[in-house]
Design a protein around this motif. Structure first.
Motif, short mmCIF file in Angstrom:
data_model
loop_
_atom_site.label_atom_id
_atom_site.label_comp_id
_atom_site.label_asym_id
_atom_site.label_seq_id
_atom_site.Cartn_x
_atom_site.Cartn_y
_atom_site.Cartn_z
N ALA A 601 56.54 30.83 48.32
CA ALA A 601 57.72 31.17 47.53
C ALA A 601 58.77 30.07 47.92
O ALA A 601 59.63 29.72 47.45
CB ALA A 601 58.33 32.41 48.14
N ARG A 602 58.44 29.45 49.08
CA ARG A 602 59.62 28.24 49.61
C ARG A 602 59.13 27.04 49.10
O ARG A 602 59.92 25.98 49.39
CB ARG A 602 59.46 28.39 51.31
N GLY A 603 58.08 27.00 48.51
CA GLY A 603 57.66 25.63 47.87
C GLY A 603 56.58 25.02 48.70
O GLY A 603 56.27 23.88 48.44
N VAL A 604 56.10 26.00 49.96
CA VAL A 604 55.27 25.00 50.81
C VAL A 604 53.65 25.44 50.26
O VAL A 604 53.31 26.59 49.96
CB VAL A 604 55.43 25.81 52.33
N SER A 605 52.94 24.42 50.22
CA SER A 605 51.68 24.43 49.57
C SER A 605 50.71 25.32 50.75
O SER A 605 50.89 25.05 51.83
CB SER A 605 51.00 23.00 49.49
N THR A 606 50.11 26.29 50.17
CA THR A 606 49.09 26.95 51.03
C THR A 606 47.90 26.97 50.19
O THR A 606 47.37 28.02 49.32
CB THR A 606 49.73 28.66 51.06
N LYS A 607 46.99 25.90 50.44
CA LYS A 607 45.68 25.74 49.71
C LYS A 607 44.69 26.79 50.23
O LYS A 607 43.81 27.15 49.31
CB LYS A 607 45.23 24.35 50.06
N ASP A 608 44.93 27.43 51.43
CA ASP A 608 43.91 28.41 51.70
C ASP A 608 44.16 30.02 51.40
O ASP A 608 43.33 30.77 51.51
CB ASP A 608 43.93 28.29 53.26
N TYR A 609 45.19 30.02 50.57
CA TYR A 609 45.68 31.22 50.16
C TYR A 609 44.42 31.94 49.15
O TYR A 609 44.21 31.42 48.18
CB TYR A 609 46.89 31.41 49.34
N PRO A 610 43.94 33.10 49.60
CA PRO A 610 42.74 33.64 48.88
C PRO A 610 43.44 34.45 47.60
O PRO A 610 44.12 35.16 47.67
CB PRO A 610 42.17 34.68 49.95
N THR A 611 42.99 33.86 46.59
CA THR A 611 43.34 34.51 45.34
C THR A 611 42.45 35.52 44.51
O THR A 611 42.47 36.14 43.35
CB THR A 611 43.44 33.39 44.17
N LYS A 612 41.16 35.76 45.43
CA LYS A 612 40.05 36.33 44.71
C LYS A 612 40.47 37.97 44.94
O LYS A 612 40.70 38.44 46.20
CB LYS A 612 38.73 36.20 45.51
N THR A 613 40.22 38.69 43.92
CA THR A 613 40.37 40.03 43.92
C THR A 613 39.30 40.73 44.21
O THR A 613 38.23 40.40 44.13
CB THR A 613 41.43 40.60 42.73
N VAL A 614 39.40 42.21 44.66
CA VAL A 614 38.44 42.65 45.12
C VAL A 614 38.12 44.09 44.24
O VAL A 614 38.78 44.74 43.94
CB VAL A 614 38.70 43.52 46.53
N PRO A 615 36.75 43.87 43.62
CA PRO A 615 36.64 45.22 42.68
C PRO A 615 36.17 46.41 43.75
O PRO A 615 35.84 46.24 45.05
CB PRO A 615 35.22 44.69 42.13
N LEU A 616 36.38 47.46 43.16
CA LEU A 616 36.28 48.72 44.03
C LEU A 616 34.98 49.64 43.47
O LEU A 616 34.79 49.75 42.25
CB LEU A 616 37.32 49.82 44.00
N PRO A 617 34.11 50.05 44.36
CA PRO A 617 32.93 50.73 43.62
C PRO A 617 33.56 52.13 43.03
O PRO A 617 34.36 52.74 43.81
CB PRO A 617 32.30 51.19 45.15
N TYR A 618 32.97 52.22 41.78
CA TYR A 618 33.27 53.43 41.15
C TYR A 618 32.91 54.79 41.97
O TYR A 618 31.73 54.88 42.46
CB TYR A 618 32.53 53.32 39.84
N VAL A 619 33.98 55.59 42.07
CA VAL A 619 33.69 56.93 42.56
C VAL A 619 33.45 58.01 41.50
O VAL A 619 34.30 58.02 40.65
CB VAL A 619 34.90 57.34 43.38
N ARG A 620 32.69 58.74 41.29
CA ARG A 620 32.11 59.66 40.35
C ARG A 620 33.19 60.84 40.27
O ARG A 620 33.77 61.26 41.24
CB ARG A 620 30.86 60.23 40.36
N ALA A 621 33.53 61.08 39.09
CA ALA A 621 34.71 62.26 38.81
C ALA A 621 34.13 63.63 39.51
O ALA A 621 35.15 64.50 39.72
CB ALA A 621 34.94 62.29 37.34
N ASP A 622 32.82 63.90 39.69
CA ASP A 622 32.54 65.03 39.75
C ASP A 622 32.27 65.15 41.33
O ASP A 622 31.96 66.31 41.67
CB ASP A 622 31.39 65.61 39.09
N SER A 623 32.68 64.27 42.12
CA SER A 623 32.54 64.42 43.63
C SER A 623 33.38 65.69 44.15
O SER A 623 34.60 65.44 43.78
CB SER A 623 32.83 63.16 44.03
N ARG A 624 32.89 66.19 45.00
CA ARG A 624 33.64 67.25 45.84
C ARG A 624 34.72 66.66 46.61
O ARG A 624 35.76 67.09 47.13
CB ARG A 624 32.89 68.10 46.59
N ASP A 625 34.31 65.49 46.78
CA ASP A 625 34.97 64.67 48.11
C ASP A 625 36.23 63.82 47.34
O ASP A 625 36.75 62.80 47.53
CB ASP A 625 34.17 63.59 48.69
#
Length: 642
Positions: A601-625
Motif C-alpha cells: 500500500a505504501r508502494g514498496v515492492s513485495t515480490k514474495d507476497y503469496p497471491t495463491k488462494t486456498v480451496p476448502l474441502p467440501y463439507v457435506r450438508a448432511d453431516s451431524r458435525d
C-alpha cells in the motif's frame, strides 16, 4: 504411497457403509458415503399417499401405505377413515361422489369429469378435482397435472371462509405439499404442509373429528415434512418430524405390532445417521423387543434389528457388542435362508474388523461369501478396502476394477445401489491417490444419479462439489468451474442462499475465478463465502471462515485495492489470535501477510507476497458435525469420507 494407508482410517468406515439395515427408510439429507443406506431391503420412498376409495357419499382413505413399508404389502397397515359424510362445499343432492369413486382409474375419472363439468357447480368441481388429484398421485401420474387439479380444488376452498379449516382442506394441502416436493419446489411444499399441519393440530384440539380420522392425514403431513426438511439439509426439523410420525404410528398400529417395531428400527437408523447413538440404542432395543415377542429369534425382522444394533454399538465404540450383534444377525439370516441379507451382515462384521485393524479376519470373512454372493459388487469393494489397508495396491486396483465390471451390469436393475458403491469406490481410489480414476467414477456416478426418477438434490450437490474441488486441486480450473457453478445453483435451490454449505462452494469458485484472473468475480465469491460462514454456525473464528476471509483479502490485493485487502487480512489476524497457541503457525503467517500488504500500500515492492488462494474441502450438508466441521490441510480423503 504409504500415506494412503493412514488416509484409509476414515475411508474404511465408508468402504461398506452403502449396505442397508432398514426395512425401507431413506432420509433425504443423507449421503451414501457416511451412512446406512440402500440394499435389497431398502428402497427410498417419497410417497406417503392417502388413497381414495369408493363410498357413495364420502371420501375415504384406505390402506394408507406408510413411508417405510410400501414395498411389502403385508407390512401396510390399513385404516378405514371416513372423513365426514359430506364434502363441506358439496350439495347433498350431488351424485359426483358416486360417479367418480366408481371409476377404476384416473383416466376413467377424467372422462367422467369432462362429461359432467359443464353442469357442475363450484363445490362439485372442487370435490372432483380433489378426487382426481389423489387418484393421479396413487397411479404415479404427471405431478404437474396433480398440482393443477389440487390447485383448482384449493381455489374452491379458499372462497369459503368458514370451512377453510376442515379435514378436506388439510388433505388437499397435503396433496399439494407432497407433489411440490416431488417437483423439488421445497419452499412451496413447506408452505402447504405447514398450513395442513396447523389445521390438523387445531382440529385435534377442537375435537370436531374423531382422532382416528385425523391421524392418518397428520402422519402423511409429518412424513412429507420430513422429506422436505431432509432434502433441505434441516436435520433437527427432519428428526422432529420423524419423531412425531412415530408417535402417530403407535396409536394407529398399536405399540406391540410388527409394523411399530419396524418404525422404531427406522427411527433408530435416523438416530445413527445423525450420530445420536443414545436414542438409537433406545429405539432399536424397542424394535428388537417387539419383534422377539411376536416372531421369535429366527425372523428376518430380528436379523435387521440386530444389524442396526450392531451399528449403534459401533458408533458407541462398544466394538465387542457390535461384533456380537453382527454375528447374531448372520446366524438369523442363515436360519431364514436369506442369503442377500446375510451378505450385508457379513460386510458389517468385516468392516468392523477393518476399523479395528483385524485385516486378516476381515479378508477371511469376505472371501467366504464372495463367490456365491448376490451382491458381489459390495463384497469386492470391501475386499478392495482391506487390500488398501494392507498396502497391496495393485491387488486392490484389480479388485475394484472387477467391482466396477459387476456394477456395469447392475445399473438398470439397482441404479441407486450402484450409485452409492461408485461413491465408495471413488474414495478408495482417492486413498491410493489415483485421482484421475476417482474423478472419472464420480462423473459416472453423477450421470447415473441424474437418470434416477427420484434424484436427491443433496447427493447431486455433493458429487458436483467434490468433482469441482478435486479438479481445482489438480490445476484443471476451467474444467472445475462448471461443476462448482452447478453445485452452487443446486445449493441455493435446495438449502437456501444462506446455508453454510454454499460458503464452501463459493470459496472454491472464488479460487477458480482468481486463477483465471477474473478478480472481480473472485472477490464477489469470497465475500459471499465469508458472509455465509460468519453468519452460520461456523462463525467468524472457525478455521475455514478465516481462510475465506484471507482469500478475500488476496482477491482485493490482486485488484490493488489495498485498503480493503488490509482490512480483511486484519480481521483474519484477529481471528487467528483468538485461537491461542493452537494456531501459532497460521497466526505468524497471517501477520506476515498483513505487513506485506501494508508495504504494498505504501508502494514498496513485495515480490514474495503469496497471491495463491486456498480451496476448502467440501463439507457435506448432511453431516451431524455441521456445528463445527473439521477443516483439513492434509488430504482430500479425510474430508470426503466424513
Amino acid at each position: 504411497m504409504k500415506r494412503a494407508t493412514t488416509k484409509l482410517i476414515s475411508c474404511s468406515k465408508i468402504a461398506t457403509s452403502s449396505t442397508s439395515i432398514s426395512g425401507n427408510f431413506t432420509p433425504q439429507f443423507t449421503n451414501s458415503s457416511s451412512s446406512i443406506s440402500n440394499s435389497p431391503i431398502h428402497k427410498p420412498c417419497t410417497n406417503h399417499n392417502l388413497k381414495p376409495c369408493s363410498n357413495s357419499n364420502a371420501l375415504f382413505y384406505k390402506s394408507y401405505k406408510t413411508h417405510h413399508f410400501h414395498n411389502n404389502p403385508s407390512q401396510n397397515y390399513s385404516t378405514h377413515v371416513g372423513i365426514t359424510p359430506d364434502f363441506p362445499f358439496l350439495k347433498k343432492s350431488s351424485n359426483i361422489a358416486e360417479v367418480l369413486t366408481a371409476a377404476k382409474s384416473a383416466e376413467e375419472m377424467l372422462k367422467a369429469f369432462k362429461k359432467m363439468e359443464a353442469n357442475l357447480d363450484e363445490g362439485e368441481i372442487g370435490f372432483a378435482c380433489m378426487l382426481i388429484g389423489f387418484q393421479l398421485r396413487q397411479e404415479g401420474k404427471d405431478p404437474e397435472k396433480i398440482v393443477s387439479f389440487a390447485n383448482r380444488a384449493l381455489a374452491v376452498v379458499d372462497k369459503e371462509g368458514e370451512n377453510k379449516g376442515c379435514l378436506f382442506v388439510a388433505s388437499i394441502l397435503e396433496l399439494l405439499g407432497s407433489t411440490n416436493y416431488s417437483l423439488r419446489k421445497y419452499n412451496d411444499a413447506l408452505g402447504f404442509l405447514n398450513r395442513a399441519n396447523n389445521i390438523l393440530v387445531k382440529l385435534e384440539d377442537d375435537g370436531k373429528y374423531d382422532s382416528q380420522d385425523i391421524k392418518p392425514v397428520l402422519h402423511a403431513v409429518q412424513m412429507n415434512l420430513a422429506d422436505v426438511h431432509g432434502a433441505k439439509g434441516m436435520i433437527e426439523a427432519f428428526m422432529d418430524n420423524l419423531r412425531k410420525s412415530l408417535e402417530i404410528k403407535e396409536v394407529l398400529m398399536g405399540k406391540d405390532s410388527r409394523e411399530f417395531g419396524n418404525a422404531n428400527r427406522d427411527f433408530a437408523i435416523a438416530c445413527v445417521r445423525s450420530k445420536d447413538f443414545k436414542d438409537g440404542l433406545l429405539y432399536c432395543l424397542k424394535a428388537l423387543k417387539i419383534h422377539l415377542a411376536l416372531l421369535g429369534e429366527n425372523s428376518v425382522e430380528v436379523g435387521h434389528d440386530r444389524r442396526v444394533l450392531g451399528r449403534v454399538y459401533n458408533g458407541m465404540e462398544e466394538y465387542k457388542k457390535a461384533l456380537e450383534e453382527f454375528q447374531l444377525a448372520q446366524k438369523v439370516y442363515k436360519n431364514c435362508g436369506c442369503s442377500s441379507y446375510l451378505d450385508h451382515a457379513v460386510i458389517d462384521a468385516a468392516t468392523l474388523n477393518i476399523n479395528l485393524g483385524r485385516y486378516e479376519d476381515a479378508m477371511n470373512t469376505l472371501k467366504g461369501v464372495v463367490q456365491d454372493s448376490e451382491n458381489q459388487f459390495y463384497i469386492l469393494t470391501s475386499i478392495g478396502a482391506v487390500l488398501i489397508h494392507q498396502e497391496k495396491f495393485a491387488d486392490a486396483k484389480r479388485c475394484l476394477e472387477n467391482a466396477c465390471s459387476v456394477l456395469d451390469k447392475q445399473e438398470k436393475s439397482k441404479p441407486f445401489e450402484v450409485f452409492e458403491v461408485y461413491l465408495t469406490i471413488t474414495m478408495l481410489y482417492e486413498a491410493m491417490e489415483e485421482f484421475e480414476t476417482s474423478i472419472s467414477l464420480l462423473k459416472r456416478a453423477l450421470s447415473l444419479l441424474e437418470k434416477l426418477p427420484n434424484e436427491q438434490p443433496p447427493l447431486e450437490l455433493d458429487v458436483s462439489a467434490r468433482i469441482g474441488w478435486r479438479l481445482l486441486l489438480m490445476g484443471k480450473v476451467t474444467q472445475a468451474i462448471p461443476y462448482l457453478e452447478s453445485a452452487a445453483e443446486i445449493g441455493k435451490v435446495t438449502f437456501g442462499s444462506k446455508n453454510f454449505v454454499l460458503g464452501y462452494v463459493y470459496n472454491n469458485l472464488g479460487v477458480a475465478y482468481l486463477e483465471l484472473e477474473r478478480t472481480q468475480s473472485a472477490a464477489q465469491m469470497f465475500a459471499a463465502a465469508k458472509d455465509i460462514m460468519d453468519a452460520s454456525s461456523l462463525g467468524p473464528h472457525h478455521n475455514d471462515s478465516i481462510q475465506a476471509c484471507q482469500n478475500l483479502s488476496k482477491a482485493y490485493a490482486a485488484m490493488k485495492s489495498y485498503p480493503l485487502a488490509i482490512e480483511f487480512q486484519q480481521k483474519a489476524v484477529d481471528a487467528w489470535e483468538s485461537h491461542g497457541r493452537s494456531e501459532e503457525d497460521e497466526l505468524r503467517e497471517a501477520r506476515q501477510l498483513l505487513q506485506q500488504l501494508k508495504a504494498s500500500a505504501r508502494g514498496v515492492s513485495t515480490k514474495d507476497y503469496p497471491t495463491k488462494t486456498v480451496p476448502l474441502p467440501y463439507v457435506r450438508a448432511d453431516s451431524r458435525d455441521l456445528q463445527a466441521p473439521q477443516p483439513s490441510s492434509e488430504s482430500s480423503t479425510k474430508q470426503l469420507s466424513g
